[in-house]
Scaffold this motif. Structure first.
Motif, PDB file in Angstrom:
ATOM      1  N   ASN A  22      -3.129  -3.586  11.999  1.00  0.00           N
ATOM      2  CA  ASN A  22      -4.367  -3.944  11.184  1.00  0.00           C
ATOM      3  C   ASN A  22      -5.437  -2.598  11.521  1.00  0.00           C
ATOM      4  O   ASN A  22      -6.033  -2.256  10.383  1.00  0.00           O
ATOM      5  CB  ASN A  22      -5.245  -5.181  11.949  1.00  0.00           C
ATOM      6  CG  ASN A  22      -4.606  -6.242  11.682  1.00  0.00           C
ATOM      7  OD1 ASN A  22      -3.976  -6.554  10.685  1.00  0.00           O
ATOM      8  ND2 ASN A  22      -4.859  -7.410  12.605  1.00  0.00           N
ATOM      9  N   ALA A  23      -5.278  -1.861  12.532  1.00  0.00           N
ATOM     10  CA  ALA A  23      -5.899  -0.641  12.866  1.00  0.00           C
ATOM     11  C   ALA A  23      -5.429   0.460  11.881  1.00  0.00           C
ATOM     12  O   ALA A  23      -6.028   1.142  11.158  1.00  0.00           O
ATOM     13  CB  ALA A  23      -5.838  -0.165  14.145  1.00  0.00           C
ATOM     14  N   CYS A  24      -4.016   0.146  11.850  1.00  0.00           N
ATOM     15  CA  CYS A  24      -3.389   1.043  10.778  1.00  0.00           C
ATOM     16  C   CYS A  24      -3.863   1.081   9.571  1.00  0.00           C
ATOM     17  O   CYS A  24      -4.160   1.992   8.780  1.00  0.00           O
ATOM     18  CB  CYS A  24      -1.982   1.097  11.014  1.00  0.00           C
ATOM     19  SG  CYS A  24      -1.385   2.008  12.298  1.00  0.00           S
ATOM     20  N   MET A  25      -3.946  -0.237   8.952  1.00  0.00           N
ATOM     21  CA  MET A  25      -4.461  -0.372   7.715  1.00  0.00           C
ATOM     22  C   MET A  25      -5.757  -0.087   7.268  1.00  0.00           C
ATOM     23  O   MET A  25      -6.161   0.461   6.344  1.00  0.00           O
ATOM     24  CB  MET A  25      -4.138  -1.878   7.168  1.00  0.00           C
ATOM     25  CG  MET A  25      -2.874  -2.387   7.098  1.00  0.00           C
ATOM     26  SD  MET A  25      -2.551  -4.030   6.573  1.00  0.00           S
ATOM     27  CE  MET A  25      -3.059  -5.124   7.930  1.00  0.00           C
ATOM     28  N   ALA A  26      -6.740  -0.302   8.194  1.00  0.00           N
ATOM     29  CA  ALA A  26      -7.905   0.242   8.153  1.00  0.00           C
ATOM     30  C   ALA A  26      -8.257   1.753   8.103  1.00  0.00           C
ATOM     31  O   ALA A  26      -9.105   2.274   7.146  1.00  0.00           O
ATOM     32  CB  ALA A  26      -8.867  -0.295   9.386  1.00  0.00           C
ATOM     33  N   LEU A  27      -7.503   2.305   9.055  1.00  0.00           N
ATOM     34  CA  LEU A  27      -7.627   3.757   8.955  1.00  0.00           C
ATOM     35  C   LEU A  27      -6.901   4.445   7.525  1.00  0.00           C
ATOM     36  O   LEU A  27      -7.660   5.133   7.044  1.00  0.00           O
ATOM     37  CB  LEU A  27      -6.626   4.328   9.904  1.00  0.00           C
ATOM     38  CG  LEU A  27      -6.473   6.227   9.986  1.00  0.00           C
ATOM     39  CD1 LEU A  27      -7.934   6.607  10.292  1.00  0.00           C
ATOM     40  CD2 LEU A  27      -5.579   6.441  11.221  1.00  0.00           C
ATOM     41  N   ARG A  28      -5.833   3.661   7.028  1.00  0.00           N
ATOM     42  CA  ARG A  28      -5.365   4.078   5.513  1.00  0.00           C
ATOM     43  C   ARG A  28      -6.246   3.995   4.535  1.00  0.00           C
ATOM     44  O   ARG A  28      -6.467   4.883   3.732  1.00  0.00           O
ATOM     45  CB  ARG A  28      -4.010   3.194   5.485  1.00  0.00           C
ATOM     46  CG  ARG A  28      -3.392   3.350   4.239  1.00  0.00           C
ATOM     47  CD  ARG A  28      -2.744   4.816   4.010  1.00  0.00           C
ATOM     48  NE  ARG A  28      -2.047   5.035   2.489  1.00  0.00           N
ATOM     49  CZ  ARG A  28      -2.670   5.270   1.516  1.00  0.00           C
ATOM     50  NH1 ARG A  28      -4.066   5.475   1.427  1.00  0.00           N
ATOM     51  NH2 ARG A  28      -2.014   5.194   0.424  1.00  0.00           N
ATOM     52  N   SER A  29      -7.062   2.785   4.598  1.00  0.00           N
ATOM     53  CA  SER A  29      -8.176   2.645   3.581  1.00  0.00           C
ATOM     54  C   SER A  29      -9.249   3.729   3.634  1.00  0.00           C
ATOM     55  O   SER A  29      -9.782   3.693   2.462  1.00  0.00           O
ATOM     56  CB  SER A  29      -8.558   1.004   3.975  1.00  0.00           C
ATOM     57  OG  SER A  29      -9.441   1.110   4.962  1.00  0.00           O
ATOM     58  N   GLY A  57      -6.265   8.401   3.622  1.00  0.00           N
ATOM     59  CA  GLY A  57      -4.582   8.505   3.587  1.00  0.00           C
ATOM     60  C   GLY A  57      -4.074   9.503   4.118  1.00  0.00           C
ATOM     61  O   GLY A  57      -3.179   9.708   5.155  1.00  0.00           O
ATOM     62  N   ARG A  58      -4.880  10.838   4.428  1.00  0.00           N
ATOM     63  CA  ARG A  58      -4.259  11.928   4.827  1.00  0.00           C
ATOM     64  C   ARG A  58      -4.735  11.925   6.659  1.00  0.00           C
ATOM     65  O   ARG A  58      -3.519  12.306   7.108  1.00  0.00           O
ATOM     66  CB  ARG A  58      -5.072  13.261   4.651  1.00  0.00           C
ATOM     67  CG  ARG A  58      -4.600  14.513   5.079  1.00  0.00           C
ATOM     68  CD  ARG A  58      -5.270  15.663   4.704  1.00  0.00           C
ATOM     69  NE  ARG A  58      -5.062  15.977   3.323  1.00  0.00           N
ATOM     70  CZ  ARG A  58      -5.681  17.091   2.571  1.00  0.00           C
ATOM     71  NH1 ARG A  58      -6.500  17.664   3.063  1.00  0.00           N
ATOM     72  NH2 ARG A  58      -5.436  16.840   1.175  1.00  0.00           N
ATOM     73  N   PRO A  63       2.824   3.923   3.631  1.00  0.00           N
ATOM     74  CA  PRO A  63       1.642   3.733   2.955  1.00  0.00           C
ATOM     75  C   PRO A  63       2.029   2.711   1.673  1.00  0.00           C
ATOM     76  O   PRO A  63       1.212   1.725   1.289  1.00  0.00           O
ATOM     77  CB  PRO A  63       1.288   5.022   2.319  1.00  0.00           C
ATOM     78  CG  PRO A  63       1.730   6.008   3.211  1.00  0.00           C
ATOM     79  CD  PRO A  63       2.822   5.466   3.732  1.00  0.00           C
ATOM     80  N   ARG A  64       3.414   2.705   1.354  1.00  0.00           N
ATOM     81  CA  ARG A  64       3.995   1.867   0.418  1.00  0.00           C
ATOM     82  C   ARG A  64       3.925   0.280   0.692  1.00  0.00           C
ATOM     83  O   ARG A  64       3.408  -0.583   0.030  1.00  0.00           O
ATOM     84  CB  ARG A  64       5.181   2.372  -0.240  1.00  0.00           C
ATOM     85  CG  ARG A  64       5.887   1.245  -1.255  1.00  0.00           C
ATOM     86  CD  ARG A  64       7.111   1.455  -1.700  1.00  0.00           C
ATOM     87  NE  ARG A  64       6.994   2.873  -2.549  1.00  0.00           N
ATOM     88  CZ  ARG A  64       8.301   3.435  -2.852  1.00  0.00           C
ATOM     89  NH1 ARG A  64       9.419   3.000  -2.662  1.00  0.00           N
ATOM     90  NH2 ARG A  64       8.017   4.761  -3.352  1.00  0.00           N
ATOM     91  N   SER A  65       4.169   0.092   2.029  1.00  0.00           N
ATOM     92  CA  SER A  65       4.402  -1.186   2.650  1.00  0.00           C
ATOM     93  C   SER A  65       2.955  -1.708   3.028  1.00  0.00           C
ATOM     94  O   SER A  65       2.710  -3.180   3.159  1.00  0.00           O
ATOM     95  CB  SER A  65       5.087  -1.088   3.689  1.00  0.00           C
ATOM     96  OG  SER A  65       4.628  -0.466   4.849  1.00  0.00           O
ATOM     97  N   ILE A  66       1.864  -1.091   2.983  1.00  0.00           N
ATOM     98  CA  ILE A  66       0.499  -1.343   3.337  1.00  0.00           C
ATOM     99  C   ILE A  66       0.062  -1.798   2.202  1.00  0.00           C
ATOM    100  O   ILE A  66      -0.815  -2.682   2.310  1.00  0.00           O
ATOM    101  CB  ILE A  66      -0.444  -0.105   4.018  1.00  0.00           C
ATOM    102  CG1 ILE A  66       0.428   0.120   5.566  1.00  0.00           C
ATOM    103  CG2 ILE A  66      -1.616  -0.464   4.189  1.00  0.00           C
ATOM    104  CD1 ILE A  66      -0.438   1.215   6.043  1.00  0.00           C
ATOM    105  N   ARG A  67       0.320  -1.237   0.802  1.00  0.00           N
ATOM    106  CA  ARG A  67      -0.468  -1.552  -0.171  1.00  0.00           C
ATOM    107  C   ARG A  67      -0.251  -3.261  -0.621  1.00  0.00           C
ATOM    108  O   ARG A  67       0.838  -3.652  -0.272  1.00  0.00           O
ATOM    109  CB  ARG A  67       0.011  -0.867  -1.435  1.00  0.00           C
ATOM    110  CG  ARG A  67      -0.424   0.697  -1.482  1.00  0.00           C
ATOM    111  CD  ARG A  67       0.075   1.225  -2.647  1.00  0.00           C
ATOM    112  NE  ARG A  67      -0.541   2.838  -2.656  1.00  0.00           N
ATOM    113  CZ  ARG A  67       0.627   3.576  -2.345  1.00  0.00           C
ATOM    114  NH1 ARG A  67       2.024   3.233  -2.713  1.00  0.00           N
ATOM    115  NH2 ARG A  67       0.175   4.983  -2.401  1.00  0.00           N
TER     116      ARG A  67
END
Length: 213
Positions: free
Chosen positions: A184-191, A194-195, A209-213
């Motif tokens: 969940n933290a990774c998804m929040a950071l990705r949002s 992205g860099r 990133p593809r699997s998070i979308r």
């Protein structure tokens, strides 16, 4: 036998033996004098603890038993007399300290040589001798629940440990299921960036990133 790792008991106290042997306080002894006291103590044990057999014997054991009609073996008179010893009964009545208090047991009542040999047999010696104190403190903190509210941190550590394990076996992170809090933290950071996530992922791991979308 759960009360002590000592090989026996019932001998006079070490200060008393020191007074008998040298006529001076035990605390002022040299290592050689202390070894002599310990040797004398061993020779004057009134009972012998055999942890591997889960049994207690008398130094004067006759090495015979009596078998009753119900087929139960009765120890020899020397071993049977141990139960009547005041010192032995006092030792049995002494409460066993809880695990979190064992570190306060004086070193003189431990058997470090036996303990270290056990660790070597089980491949644990390096964990005691070579692992930095910080990592031991961390492990104790995990066991005590100090990190219960730090699920993201523990998830990151778990992910890193498993990542290194897979790397060592030549396996990638495909189909790896990350701990929920870490994911969940990774998804929040990705949002957010992205860099920033790509840099984080290169160190700690994480889903593509593809699997998070």
């Amino acid at each position: 036998l759960r009360h002590s790792a000592m090989p026996g008991g019932g001998a006079p106290s070490r200060p008393k033996l020191a007074s008998e042997l040298f006529g001076k306080p035990y605390r002022n002894f040299s290592p050689a004098q202390r070894r002599r006291v310990h040797t004398t103590e061993t020779h004057r044990y009134r009972w012998l603890n055999r942890h591997s057999l889960q049994a207690v014997f008398s130094p004067d054991c006759r090495k015979t038993v009596r078998v009753r009609e119900d087929a139960n073996a009765v120890p020899c008179d020397s071993c049977g007399s141990i139960l009547a010893m005041k010192e032995f009964r006092n030792a049995l009545a002494r409460p066993i300290p809880p695990d979190d208090r064992l570190k306060f047991v004086p070193e003189c009542w431990r058997e470090p040589a036996t303990g270290h040999l056990y660790l070597r047999f089980h491949g644990l010696a390096d964990l005691v001798d070579k692992v930095p104190q910080m990592l031991r403190d961390f492990a104790q903190g995990v066991l005590s629940g100090a990190y219960e509210d730090d699920a993201v941190f523990l998830g990151a550590v778990e992910a890193m440990v498993k990542k290194k394990s897979r790397d060592a076996r030549g396996k990638g992170m495909q189909n790896f299921k990350y701990p929920a809090a870490f994911d969940n933290a990774c998804m929040a950071l990705r949002s957010i960036s992205g860099r920033a996530y790509e840099m984080f992922k290169s160190i700690w791991g994480g889903r593509t990133p593809r699997s998070i979308r």
